[in-house]
Enzyme design. Sequence first.
Site, PDB file in Angstrom:
ATOM      1  N   THR A 102     -39.623   0.941  11.527  1.00 35.30           N
ATOM      2  CA  THR A 102     -38.373   0.168  11.563  1.00 35.30           C
ATOM      3  C   THR A 102     -37.171   1.096  11.742  1.00 35.30           C
ATOM      4  OG1 THR A 102     -38.446   0.223   9.147  1.00 35.30           O
ATOM      5  CG2 THR A 102     -39.207  -1.796  10.217  1.00 35.30           C
ATOM      6  N   ALA A 126     -42.837  -4.862  15.639  1.00 36.21           N
ATOM      7  CA  ALA A 126     -42.958  -5.869  14.575  1.00 36.21           C
ATOM      8  C   ALA A 126     -42.285  -5.356  13.304  1.00 36.21           C
ATOM      9  CB  ALA A 126     -44.430  -6.172  14.306  1.00 36.21           C
ATOM     10  N   PRO A 127     -41.104  -5.843  12.986  1.00 36.50           N
ATOM     11  CA  PRO A 127     -40.445  -5.384  11.752  1.00 36.50           C
ATOM     12  C   PRO A 127     -41.286  -5.650  10.509  1.00 36.50           C
ATOM     13  CG  PRO A 127     -38.899  -6.619  13.116  1.00 36.50           C
ATOM     14  CD  PRO A 127     -40.261  -6.769  13.745  1.00 36.50           C
ATOM     15  N   PHE A 129     -45.489  -6.875   9.572  1.00 35.77           N
ATOM     16  CA  PHE A 129     -46.807  -7.328  10.019  1.00 35.77           C
ATOM     17  C   PHE A 129     -47.428  -8.343   9.060  1.00 35.77           C
ATOM     18  CE2 PHE A 129     -47.017  -3.003  12.135  1.00 35.77           C
ATOM     19  CZ  PHE A 129     -47.186  -3.454  13.440  1.00 35.77           C
ATOM     20  N   HIS A 156     -37.175  -2.799  -1.765  1.00 35.28           N
ATOM     21  CA  HIS A 156     -38.240  -1.875  -1.326  1.00 35.28           C
ATOM     22  C   HIS A 156     -38.367  -0.676  -2.261  1.00 35.28           C
ATOM     23  CE1 HIS A 156     -38.029  -4.106   2.481  1.00 35.28           C
ATOM     24  NE2 HIS A 156     -39.233  -3.610   2.724  1.00 35.28           N
ATOM     25  N   LYS A 160     -37.998   4.623   1.112  1.00 28.90           N
ATOM     26  CA  LYS A 160     -37.671   4.016   2.408  1.00 28.90           C
ATOM     27  C   LYS A 160     -36.443   4.683   3.019  1.00 28.90           C
ATOM     28  CE  LYS A 160     -37.271  -0.442   4.702  1.00 28.90           C
ATOM     29  NZ  LYS A 160     -38.134   0.063   5.787  1.00 28.90           N
ATOM     30  N   THR A 167     -37.121  -6.038   8.285  1.00 30.45           N
ATOM     31  CA  THR A 167     -37.344  -7.454   7.987  1.00 30.45           C
ATOM     32  C   THR A 167     -36.032  -8.160   7.646  1.00 30.45           C
ATOM     33  OG1 THR A 167     -39.468  -6.776   7.062  1.00 30.45           O
ATOM     34  CG2 THR A 167     -38.750  -9.021   6.573  1.00 30.45           C
TER      35      THR A 167
HETATM   36  N1  NDP Z   1     -43.819  -3.346  10.228  1.00 32.63           N
HETATM   37  C1  NDP Z   1     -44.346  -3.372   9.012  1.00 32.63           C
HETATM   38  O1  NDP Z   1     -44.996  -4.342   8.588  1.00 32.63           O
HETATM   39  C2  NDP Z   1     -44.174  -2.182   8.136  1.00 32.63           C
HETATM   40  C3  NDP Z   1     -43.386  -1.165   8.567  1.00 32.63           C
HETATM   41  N2  NDP Z   1     -43.212  -0.059   7.813  1.00 32.63           N
HETATM   42  C4  NDP Z   1     -42.466   1.005   8.467  1.00 32.63           C
HETATM   43  O2  NDP Z   1     -43.423   1.946   8.935  1.00 32.63           O
HETATM   44  C5  NDP Z   1     -42.879   3.267   8.888  1.00 32.63           C
HETATM   45  C6  NDP Z   1     -43.802   4.161   8.056  1.00 32.63           C
HETATM   46  O3  NDP Z   1     -43.799   3.702   6.734  1.00 32.63           O
HETATM   47  P1  NDP Z   1     -44.627   4.451   5.605  1.00 32.63           P
HETATM   48  O4  NDP Z   1     -46.040   4.592   6.017  1.00 32.63           O
HETATM   49  O5  NDP Z   1     -44.300   3.792   4.331  1.00 32.63           O
HETATM   50  O6  NDP Z   1     -43.915   5.885   5.648  1.00 32.63           O
HETATM   51  P2  NDP Z   1     -44.537   7.313   5.246  1.00 32.63           P
HETATM   52  O7  NDP Z   1     -43.364   8.211   5.015  1.00 32.63           O
HETATM   53  O8  NDP Z   1     -45.541   7.151   4.165  1.00 32.63           O
HETATM   54  O9  NDP Z   1     -45.304   7.754   6.578  1.00 32.63           O
HETATM   55  C7  NDP Z   1     -44.702   8.272   7.712  1.00 32.63           C
HETATM   56  C8  NDP Z   1     -45.603   9.354   8.246  1.00 32.63           C
HETATM   57  O10 NDP Z   1     -45.099   9.817   9.493  1.00 32.63           O
HETATM   58  C9  NDP Z   1     -45.266  11.232   9.503  1.00 32.63           C
HETATM   59  N3  NDP Z   1     -44.441  11.841  10.525  1.00 32.63           N
HETATM   60  C10 NDP Z   1     -43.180  12.363  10.445  1.00 32.63           C
HETATM   61  N4  NDP Z   1     -42.814  12.885  11.635  1.00 32.63           N
HETATM   62  C11 NDP Z   1     -43.851  12.670  12.472  1.00 32.63           C
HETATM   63  C12 NDP Z   1     -44.092  13.008  13.837  1.00 32.63           C
HETATM   64  N5  NDP Z   1     -43.185  13.672  14.578  1.00 32.63           N
HETATM   65  N6  NDP Z   1     -45.275  12.660  14.383  1.00 32.63           N
HETATM   66  C13 NDP Z   1     -46.203  12.006  13.664  1.00 32.63           C
HETATM   67  N7  NDP Z   1     -46.054  11.695  12.363  1.00 32.63           N
HETATM   68  C14 NDP Z   1     -44.882  12.016  11.787  1.00 32.63           C
HETATM   69  C15 NDP Z   1     -44.906  11.644   8.097  1.00 32.63           C
HETATM   70  O11 NDP Z   1     -45.337  12.966   7.801  1.00 32.63           O
HETATM   71  P3  NDP Z   1     -44.611  13.790   6.585  1.00 32.63           P
HETATM   72  O12 NDP Z   1     -44.864  12.996   5.362  1.00 32.63           O
HETATM   73  O13 NDP Z   1     -45.275  15.129   6.625  1.00 32.63           O
HETATM   74  O14 NDP Z   1     -43.145  13.843   6.951  1.00 32.63           O
HETATM   75  C16 NDP Z   1     -45.678  10.582   7.317  1.00 32.63           C
HETATM   76  O15 NDP Z   1     -47.028  10.959   7.153  1.00 32.63           O
HETATM   77  C17 NDP Z   1     -41.465   3.091   8.302  1.00 32.63           C
HETATM   78  O16 NDP Z   1     -40.527   3.010   9.360  1.00 32.63           O
HETATM   79  C18 NDP Z   1     -41.513   1.756   7.583  1.00 32.63           C
HETATM   80  O17 NDP Z   1     -40.266   1.125   7.504  1.00 32.63           O
HETATM   81  C19 NDP Z   1     -43.785   0.068   6.591  1.00 32.63           C
HETATM   82  C20 NDP Z   1     -44.523  -0.933   6.074  1.00 32.63           C
HETATM   83  C21 NDP Z   1     -44.776  -2.163   6.788  1.00 32.63           C
HETATM   84  O1  LIG Z   2     -40.692   0.690   4.655  1.00 29.25           O
HETATM   85  C1  LIG Z   2     -41.428  -0.232   4.235  1.00 29.25           C
HETATM   86  O2  LIG Z   2     -42.166  -0.103   3.257  1.00 29.25           O
HETATM   87  C2  LIG Z   2     -41.398  -1.521   4.941  1.00 29.25           C
HETATM   88  N1  LIG Z   2     -40.740  -1.606   6.053  1.00 29.25           N
HETATM   89  C3  LIG Z   2     -40.618  -2.751   6.878  1.00 29.25           C
HETATM   90  C4  LIG Z   2     -39.175  -3.180   6.930  1.00 29.25           C
HETATM   91  O3  LIG Z   2     -38.282  -2.332   7.043  1.00 29.25           O
HETATM   92  O4  LIG Z   2     -38.915  -4.396   6.891  1.00 29.25           O
HETATM   93  C5  LIG Z   2     -41.597  -3.831   6.524  1.00 29.25           C
HETATM   94  C6  LIG Z   2     -41.885  -3.978   5.073  1.00 29.25           C
HETATM   95  O5  LIG Z   2     -40.799  -4.586   4.478  1.00 29.25           O
HETATM   96  C7  LIG Z   2     -42.209  -2.637   4.420  1.00 29.25           C
END
Ligand code: NDP
Ligand SMILES: O=C(O)C1=N[C@H](C(=O)O)C[C@H](O)C1
Length: 267
Positions: A102, A126-127, A129, A156, A160, A167
């Site tokens: 996001t 998809a903001p 899923f 959240h 974040k 969302t």
């Molecule tokens: N659409 C949806 O339903 C959802 C969306 N999200 C979104 O998804 C994204 C990830 O969330 P979340 O998993 O909680 O975040 P995390 O911080 O747990 O994961 C992000 C990962 O990306 C890695 N990363 C950073 N830079 C790079 C790069 N250049 N190439 C590849 N990987 C990289 C990080 O590594 P390191 O830790 O070493 O920096 C980390 O492992 C966020 O934007 C969040 O808002 C989250 C939940 C649901």
């Molecule tokens: O960062 C998260 O955790 C999430 N990000 C998405 C958002 O920005 O809406 C989806 C979900 O809320 C979890």
Amino acid sequence: MQMNKIKIVISGPRGRMGREAVKLVEETEEYELVAVVDHKYEGMLLNELDGFNASVPIYTDIEKCFFEKSPDVLIDLTTPEIGKLHTKLALKNGVRPVVGTTGFSQADLQEIERLTDEKGIGAIIAPNFALGAILMMKFSKMAATYFQDVEIIELHHDQKLDAPSGTGLKTAELIASVRDEKQQGHPEEKETLSGARGANYQGIHVHSVRLPGLIAHQEVLFGGDGQTLTIRHDSYNRASFMSGVKLAVDSVMKLNVLVYGLENILE
Ligand SMILES: NC(=O)C1=CN([C@@H]2O[C@H](COP(=O)(O)OP(=O)(O)OC[C@H]3O[C@@H](n4cnc5c(N)ncnc54)[C@H](OP(=O)(O)O)[C@@H]3O)[C@@H](O)[C@H]2O)C=CC1
Ligand SMILES: O=C(O)C1=N[C@H](C(=O)O)C[C@H](O)C1
């Protein structure tokens, strides 16, 4: 007869969402995880890292990964800046992006749409899923035709990076699409503490809460004459997002345009 599997690359595999996505792809018979993209561990195999079984290469150069592995789909779950870059590079290299990351602006979405049109391949951003969150957004849009006064509270975890959440912003956009812009609250209200009324999207106030212990939650509050209506969704774990990731991967293979929001493909 041998089935043609969908070849998938996951970017951000070590993250909270990335780990769940790796599991989903491994457990889905019609999918094949061909590589992952990270910003470290170049040249290693994923199963050399703690908690992974898949023996697939880790790339730090996403274009090299696309060139060597020819995936069908990129699932991006990284950070706002990296997610935008990866989405554009995927399209430029003929790979269909499914983006959960996001923090994209309207200008980013327009640029990505221009690329999908130019390349004639699909992309899904998809903001959220989670099925329940998509319904929360749909129900909010429906309610907004009856209740014009509305405020959004998104809550959240405190790791974040973006605020408001994707969302929260998408919900505000959907509500704004069915109501005239209006100023809410007293016309002469003044913030005595800056930010007290939250962010403002076309008159809709969006409040972002960040606390340890939370995962992903949102309340949409509507106010009318002598009544309120509250629509709330809670994700208690990241597995809650995975059926939507699967729906997006399956759908993106049949698309040749950008779809922003799973509500557009949920039947
Ligand atoms: N659409 C949806 O339903 C959802 C969306 N999200 C979104 O998804 C994204 C990830 O969330 P979340 O998993 O909680 O975040 P995390 O911080 O747990 O994961 C992000 C990962 O990306 C890695 N990363 C950073 N830079 C790079 C790069 N250049 N190439 C590849 N990987 C990289 C990080 O590594 P390191 O830790 O070493 O920096 C980390 O492992 C966020 O934007 C969040 O808002 C989250 C939940 C649901
Ligand atoms: O960062 C998260 O955790 C999430 N990000 C998405 C958002 O920005 O809406 C989806 C979900 O809320 C979890």
